[in-house]
Motif scaffolding. Sequence first.
Motif, short mmCIF file in Angstrom:
data_model
loop_
_atom_site.label_atom_id
_atom_site.label_comp_id
_atom_site.label_asym_id
_atom_site.label_seq_id
_atom_site.Cartn_x
_atom_site.Cartn_y
_atom_site.Cartn_z
N THR A 32 64.43 -10.77 -10.33
CA THR A 32 63.69 -12.02 -10.45
C THR A 32 64.54 -13.13 -9.84
OG1 THR A 32 62.71 -11.27 -12.53
CG2 THR A 32 62.52 -13.61 -12.00
N ALA A 33 63.93 -13.89 -8.93
CA ALA A 33 64.65 -14.95 -8.24
C ALA A 33 63.70 -16.11 -7.98
CB ALA A 33 65.24 -14.45 -6.93
N GLN B 53 50.84 -4.13 -14.82
CA GLN B 53 51.65 -4.75 -15.87
C GLN B 53 52.84 -5.51 -15.27
OE1 GLN B 53 53.12 -1.99 -18.80
NE2 GLN B 53 54.36 -3.53 -19.85
N LEU B 54 53.50 -4.91 -14.29
CA LEU B 54 54.64 -5.57 -13.66
C LEU B 54 54.20 -6.78 -12.83
CD1 LEU B 54 56.72 -2.46 -12.54
CD2 LEU B 54 57.25 -4.04 -14.42
N ASP B 55 53.05 -6.68 -12.16
CA ASP B 55 52.46 -7.80 -11.42
C ASP B 55 53.49 -8.47 -10.51
OD1 ASP B 55 50.41 -9.56 -10.68
OD2 ASP B 55 51.03 -11.04 -12.19
N ALA B 56 54.23 -7.65 -9.77
CA ALA B 56 55.32 -8.18 -8.95
C ALA B 56 54.81 -8.80 -7.65
CB ALA B 56 56.31 -7.06 -8.62
N ASP B 57 55.59 -9.72 -7.11
CA ASP B 57 55.28 -10.26 -5.79
C ASP B 57 55.50 -9.21 -4.71
OD1 ASP B 57 54.85 -13.35 -5.99
OD2 ASP B 57 56.48 -12.89 -7.38
N PHE B 58 56.50 -8.34 -4.93
CA PHE B 58 56.82 -7.28 -3.98
C PHE B 58 57.09 -5.99 -4.74
CE2 PHE B 58 58.37 -11.28 -2.26
CZ PHE B 58 57.87 -11.29 -0.96
N LEU C 2 44.74 -0.82 -3.60
CA LEU C 2 45.45 -1.84 -4.37
C LEU C 2 44.56 -3.07 -4.50
CD1 LEU C 2 49.02 -1.67 -2.76
CD2 LEU C 2 48.24 -0.61 -4.89
N PRO C 3 44.88 -3.97 -5.43
CA PRO C 3 44.12 -5.22 -5.50
C PRO C 3 44.08 -5.91 -4.14
CG PRO C 3 45.57 -5.02 -7.40
CD PRO C 3 45.91 -3.88 -6.49
N ASP C 4 43.00 -6.63 -3.90
CA ASP C 4 42.75 -7.21 -2.58
C ASP C 4 43.82 -8.20 -2.14
OD1 ASP C 4 40.45 -5.73 -2.34
OD2 ASP C 4 39.12 -7.34 -3.01
N ASN C 5 44.58 -8.73 -3.08
CA ASN C 5 45.59 -9.74 -2.70
C ASN C 5 46.92 -9.12 -2.32
OD1 ASN C 5 45.98 -8.94 -5.40
ND2 ASN C 5 47.04 -10.84 -5.94
N TYR C 6 46.98 -7.79 -2.16
CA TYR C 6 48.21 -7.13 -1.73
C TYR C 6 48.09 -6.63 -0.28
CZ TYR C 6 50.56 -7.08 -6.26
OH TYR C 6 51.20 -7.45 -7.42
N THR D 38 59.07 5.16 3.41
CA THR D 38 59.16 3.96 2.59
C THR D 38 57.86 3.17 2.66
OG1 THR D 38 60.24 2.90 4.50
CG2 THR D 38 61.67 3.64 2.70
N ALA D 39 57.73 2.22 1.72
CA ALA D 39 56.54 1.36 1.70
C ALA D 39 56.89 0.05 1.00
CB ALA D 39 55.38 2.03 0.98
N ILE D 40 56.17 -1.01 1.36
CA ILE D 40 56.21 -2.28 0.63
C ILE D 40 54.79 -2.75 0.41
CG2 ILE D 40 56.97 -4.69 0.60
CD1 ILE D 40 59.23 -4.02 2.45
N PHE D 41 54.50 -3.17 -0.81
CA PHE D 41 53.22 -3.79 -1.18
C PHE D 41 53.53 -5.21 -1.64
CE2 PHE D 41 52.93 0.70 -3.00
CZ PHE D 41 52.62 1.26 -1.76
#
Length: 237
Positions: free
Chosen positions: A230-231, A6-11, A28-32, A47-50
């Motif tokens: 959001t930027a 739902q959030l569909d964030a870039d990061f 996760l979806p293949d594009n992450y 920590t983690a970043i997707f």
Amino acid sequence: MDTFNQLDADFFCVQETKLQLGQIDLKLPDNYYQYWNYADKKGYSGTAIFTKHKPLNASLGIGIDEFDHEGRVITLEYPSFYLITCYTPNSGQQLKRLDFRQNWNKAFLDYINQLSAKKDVIFCGDLNVAHETIDLKNPSSNHHAAGFTDEERNDFTHLLESNFVDTYRHFYPEVTEQYSWWSYRFHSRDRNAGWRIDYFVTSTGLTDQLVDAKIHSEIFGSDHCPVELTANIELDK
């Protein structure tokens, strides 16, 4: 995953994963792309970043051995900025770790200052400090508690004065009763007796590109809730 989609964030930046290498196979979806930093100590920190956007470089820690065994920092480099997820050490019960925390604060500020000399910086995470009295429900009774000591608050003030912006307060300087963490005790979330200790902070050079900041108190699943920035930033140049 419903919230993730739902959030569909870039990061997505995550703190306190409490995982070791090999303990998770996250689909996760293949594009992450996924980046993880694990603490040496089992079941602790991490920590983690997707992200949908492959970085130029990814690095773990801040380059100081004293601080780099707890999996607290991941830095992704992009053409025009650095993105950092940070899980700041808690000063602990009876402030047993306050000295360590203050040393961390100085080392982390030195680290982001070194990066910001090259390009703009965005960092986020559980910074374990409620900066002002409006950032927690009960400032008087928590004045000397971990996360609301004069030392921690002054260190964060010093950080912001080093050309950084608390993005939520940039947009909402006087909004009260907006928190990102609630104790599991005493029905704190039901009573909204919380603290705002999760932040997105950016270099002042990005101020004109900031669009909005949010605290998603409607999202459950943790004693923290997500915060969002959001930027308008070009990722490829």
